[in-house]
Design an enzyme around this catalytic site. Sequence first.
Site: not given
Ligand code: IMP
Length: 187
Positions: A7, A64-65, A146, A148
């Site tokens: 990341t 991935d979240s 994000g 939050d």
């Molecule tokens: P990734 O980087 O492809 O996993 O995208 C994750 C997206 O999900 C981020 O850009 C945020 O918009 C959202 N996200 C994931 N984790 C969090 C968190 O802990 N707080 C707030 N937003 C999150």
Amino acid sequence: MRIFVATHNVHKLREISQIFPKFEIVADDPVDIEENAPDFAGNAQIKVRAIAGRHRGEWCMADDSGLEVAALGGAPGVRSARYAGEPTDTPANNALLLKNLAGVADRRANFTCSIALVGPDGREHSAVGRCFGRIALAPSGKEGFGYDPLFVPDGYDRSFAELSADEKNAISHRGRALAEAKRIIGC
Ligand code: IMP
């Protein structure tokens, strides 16, 4: 010991470092990959596989979240980062979420975090964590990243962005998935 993490997200790296204080957390952002899996676990696997070949004999990790909102059929889901379009625009994502939930009474939502690991022996592992809560009517707080400021975890009357890093890590989707990853790594 080191863990290579796929990341460039400094917020994620900070959260991982807080949960793995004895490890050196090394960012290795995979470029030119398409995160086109239908779910978080698949995208985490794509990311970790993209870096594992460069770090044989070491632990590699990808997360991935995203946010899943019940009244929106699970959206923004795997599109959380790009909900309002590309490139990622956090204020626009949050504004679109509030717009799509205008007048909606059911504000239930959850964050999900899938972690994919490749061990020093080349074996793959996975972990998942979830945090349930609701989407607030307006943003509050300055911590985190994000969505939050809009996410209020169950049992709290403050958003994730109003919690300290330790408070968020103790209950968050990523904190829970990383706790499972710690058990897998054996530390
Ligand atoms: P990734 O980087 O492809 O996993 O995208 C994750 C997206 O999900 C981020 O850009 C945020 O918009 C959202 N996200 C994931 N984790 C969090 C968190 O802990 N707080 C707030 N937003 C999150």
